[in-house]
Design a protein around this motif. Structure first.
Motif, short mmCIF file in Angstrom:
data_model
loop_
_atom_site.label_atom_id
_atom_site.label_comp_id
_atom_site.label_asym_id
_atom_site.label_seq_id
_atom_site.Cartn_x
_atom_site.Cartn_y
_atom_site.Cartn_z
N ASP A 110 0.83 -1.21 0.00
CA ASP A 110 0.00 0.00 0.00
C ASP A 110 0.86 1.25 0.00
O ASP A 110 0.43 2.33 -0.42
CB ASP A 110 -0.87 0.03 1.27
CG ASP A 110 -1.75 -1.20 1.36
OD1 ASP A 110 -2.61 -1.35 0.47
OD2 ASP A 110 -1.56 -2.02 2.28
N ASP A 165 -10.97 7.20 5.73
CA ASP A 165 -11.44 6.16 4.80
C ASP A 165 -10.35 5.14 4.45
O ASP A 165 -10.57 4.22 3.66
CB ASP A 165 -12.01 6.81 3.52
CG ASP A 165 -10.95 7.57 2.71
OD1 ASP A 165 -9.75 7.50 3.08
OD2 ASP A 165 -11.32 8.22 1.73
N LYS A 166 -9.18 5.34 5.03
CA LYS A 166 -8.02 4.44 4.83
C LYS A 166 -7.57 4.35 3.36
O LYS A 166 -6.92 3.39 2.96
CB LYS A 166 -8.31 3.04 5.37
CG LYS A 166 -8.61 3.02 6.88
CD LYS A 166 -8.60 1.60 7.40
CE LYS A 166 -9.14 1.46 8.81
NZ LYS A 166 -8.35 2.15 9.83
N LYS A 167 -7.95 5.32 2.57
CA LYS A 167 -7.58 5.26 1.16
C LYS A 167 -6.43 6.20 0.80
O LYS A 167 -5.95 6.20 -0.34
CB LYS A 167 -8.80 5.60 0.29
CG LYS A 167 -9.80 4.44 0.28
CD LYS A 167 -10.94 4.71 -0.66
CE LYS A 167 -11.87 3.50 -0.70
NZ LYS A 167 -13.22 3.89 -1.05
N SER A 168 -6.04 7.05 1.74
CA SER A 168 -4.97 8.02 1.48
C SER A 168 -4.11 8.21 2.72
O SER A 168 -4.51 7.81 3.82
CB SER A 168 -5.57 9.39 1.12
OG SER A 168 -6.49 9.31 0.08
N GLN A 185 -3.24 9.50 -2.50
CA GLN A 185 -4.03 8.27 -2.59
C GLN A 185 -3.11 7.06 -2.49
O GLN A 185 -2.03 7.07 -3.08
CB GLN A 185 -4.69 8.18 -3.98
CG GLN A 185 -6.02 8.85 -4.12
CD GLN A 185 -6.46 8.83 -5.57
OE1 GLN A 185 -6.28 7.84 -6.28
NE2 GLN A 185 -7.01 9.94 -6.02
N LEU A 186 -3.53 6.05 -1.78
CA LEU A 186 -2.75 4.82 -1.73
C LEU A 186 -3.04 3.97 -2.96
O LEU A 186 -4.17 4.00 -3.45
CB LEU A 186 -3.09 4.04 -0.46
CG LEU A 186 -2.72 4.76 0.85
CD1 LEU A 186 -3.18 3.95 2.05
CD2 LEU A 186 -1.23 5.03 0.92
N LYS B 185 -2.83 11.97 -8.26
CA LYS B 185 -3.29 11.15 -7.15
C LYS B 185 -2.90 11.79 -5.82
O LYS B 185 -3.16 11.24 -4.75
CB LYS B 185 -2.68 9.76 -7.26
CG LYS B 185 -3.25 9.00 -8.45
CD LYS B 185 -2.58 7.67 -8.66
CE LYS B 185 -3.21 6.99 -9.87
NZ LYS B 185 -2.36 5.95 -10.43
#
Lengths: 265, 321
Positions: A110, A165-168, A185-186, B185
């Motif tokens: 990740d 949200d654990k996405k970034s 962002q991951l 991103k």
């Protein structure tokens, strides 16, 4: 969270580096080797993130069999397993980034954390190359607001913040004239600056445990990467020495020299 | 004809970073040695703000790429814009000052173009196709002459090693282009500027730095700096302790400075600190420890307590005025 961290083998930053008389390289005799200090900060940050969010820290190094020492060091700090890319010839930053890209594609982490530079080449390129090759976001020179004496540091709170949200991840970057915060962002690439954290010492049980942790061996050929360098180091030399200065006895003597001799005040 | 493309940098206030001028003079030197021509590029939200200034440095052309998406600097949005321009111009060399932005951005540009890169270039040697670059390794303990063998070559240029370009050298053609904009991103969240009335560390004529010997008390150092219109610097130990902001750190891993006068007070002189200041023209060291390594690079050394010396020094300097 799966985190891939680099662990380059470099000369101990405290050792005296001397250039060989023929300029072909540095004198190797008597040198000690360590994990690149910026990479060690990366290992520490990875361990803190995993302690908070669960997951795994995988450490990677490229070099001859001696780099296993640095991998074992990272494993003794607490990393879970290691990947060793066995390569003894020359390699430049493009080659390193290409090898790491293949390791990333295989491991699917990740987050990749690298030192912002290694203290031998001082190039400061691999993290950015890697992020570009992967098409990922990058946050270089990761730092934090809190000092090394702060409660956050004492409690080993990770400075890289996973969003709700654990996405970034949010990363504070040390840049000219201040601190910039970015959100990546991951999966993403982060490179560490000096004041991200103070790496832990390996504990005795940690060192014992590290002995049985797995090290997977790969090679550039297995990864299908051509590592022919595009940077040729033609010659090394010692920097010109400054001429010997003098000691002055008191402040009036100093000011007299600065005013009349150096003419800088 | 070889094309040298120098990437300019704007400060958050929109003005040109001074280090850009050093990069431009390095670019001019490189263009002369390569037998080519110098181009300057700037992308951002409002590059036109510095167009008049940029056109006076003797470049063949100044390329300005404005886009709303480029309001806040991010390597991911700036790199495609610069790389696409470089490809269109068929640039052989892409250079930028070794600032935090230069070091963040140019490797990403180089990655896009699969170009080899030399960081912190201090000198440009040779001519034509045989150009090599001198750059520091091992915290400045080794100078290496390197040759880049990819078709496009990328460099960051150490500002202290090249003079600032002088303006008024004719008017370059100013061309505007639509920068290539790609989705990013990464997003910009905020920038906390460390505001100071003192000059920027890498641009000051005089730098006064404090080390562990200050025990965190920078009052006299700041006082002397203000008397002399100088910038304040610090050793790594002082920044690590949180006594002063991180961006005051002088050293291989911090700022590299080369002022006319560098005064090191209570700094022992670790290798990595010396690498960041030993190009200074005159170095003064004040330290209680006569064995401190800083004395090996100092023109004038005083073995004394900085808390005694600095007030005396301020009083003595005041007499000169």
């Amino acid at each position: 969270m799966k985190i891939l961290v680099t662990a380059k083998r470099v000369e101990d930053p405290e050792s005296k580096i001397k250039v060989k008389p023929d300029g072909s390289g540095i004198v190797q005799e008597g040198l000690k080797y360590k994990i690149n200090p910026f990479d060690e900060i990366g290992v520490e940050e990875g361990l803190r993130l995993v302690a908070k969010h669960q997951g795994e820290v995988v450490v990677v190094s490229i070099g001859g069999k001696e780099v296993q020492e640095q991998l074992r060091h990272a494993l003794a700090m607490g990393a879970h397993r290691a990947v060793w890319v066995n390569h003894t010839g020359p390699v430049d930053q493009l080659g390193i980034a290409a090898l790491l890209q293949k390791v990333v594609e295989k491991e699917q982490p990740d987050l990749v954390i690298l030192g912002k530079q290694s203290i031998d080449d001082d190039q400061n390129q691999v993290g950015q190359y890697l992020a570009e090759f992967l098409g990922w976001g990058q946050a270089t020179f990761a730092s934090k607001v809190e000092s090394m004496e702060s409660e956050q540091e004492k409690n080993k709170v990770p400075a890289i913040v996973l969003t709700a949200d654990k996405k970034s991840v949010q990363v504070i970057r040390e840049v000219d004239n201040g601190l910039a915060t970015v959100e990546c962002q991951l999966p993403a690439v982060v490179t560490t600056d000096l004041r991200l954290n103070q790496p832990r010492y390996a504990s005795l049980p940690g060192i014992m445990k590290a002995k049985s942790k797995p090290i997977e061996e790969l090679t550039p050929a297995k990864l299908s990467v051509d590592v022919t360098p595009a940077i040729q180091v033609l010659k090394m030399s010692a920097p010109p020495a400054r001429k010997a200065g003098i000691k002055v006895a008191d402040v009036p003597a100093l000011v007299e020299k600065l005013h009349n001799e150096a003419k800088v005040v | 004809m070889p094309i040298v493309l120098i990437v300019a940098e704007q400060q958050p206030d929109g003005n040109l970073r001074k280090a850009t001028l050093n990069a431009i003079s390095a670019g001019k030197q490189l263009a002369e040695k390569a037998g080519g021509e110098l181009h300057i590029a700037l992308v951002g939200k409002d590059p036109a703000k510095v167009a008049d200034e940029l056109k006076g440095y003797g470049a063949k052309a100044v390329h300005l790429g404005a886009a709303a998406e480029l309001e806040h600097y991010l390597a991911e949005t700036y790199a495609p814009a610069i790389a696409a321009l470089a490809q269109e111009l068929k640039a052989d060399y892409i250079g930028m000052a070794s600032t935090a932005q230069g070091k963040d951005l140019l490797p990403r540009v180089a990655g896009r173009l699969r170009a080899a890169m030399a960081t912190d270039v201090m000198a440009i040697n040779g001519s034509g196709a045989d150009i090599t670059f001198t750059r520091p390794m091992w915290a400045g303990n080794v100078f290496a002459d390197v040759k880049l063998t990819t078709p496009v070559k990328v460099l960051t240029l150490r500002a202290t090693e090249f003079p600032a370009a002088a303006g008024g050298q004719g008017a370059a053609e100013v061309k505007t282009f639509s920068p290539k904009v790609e989705a990013s991103k990464t997003k910009f969240v905020d920038f906390k500027e460390v505001k100071s009335a003192r000059p920027e560390l890498t641009e000051a004529r005089v730098v006064i730095s404090g080390g562990r010997g200050t025990k965190g008390d920078f009052k006299e150092i700041e006082g002397l700096a203000d008397d002399l219109g100088a910038a304040v610097g610090a050793s790594r130990a002082v920044c690590d302790a949180g006594w002063v902001p991180n961006d005051l750190q002088v050293g291989q891993t911090g700022k590299v400075v080369a002022p006319a006068l560098y005064i090191a007070a209570g700094i022992s002189g670790a290798i990595q600190h010396l690498a960041g200041m030993k190009s200074s023209k005159t170095i003064v060291a004040i330290n209680k420890d006569p064995e401190a390594p800083i004395f090996q690079v100092a023109d004038y050394g005083m073995v004394a307590d900085l808390f005694k010396v600095l007030p005396e020094l301020r009083a003595e300097l005041a007499k000169l005025k």
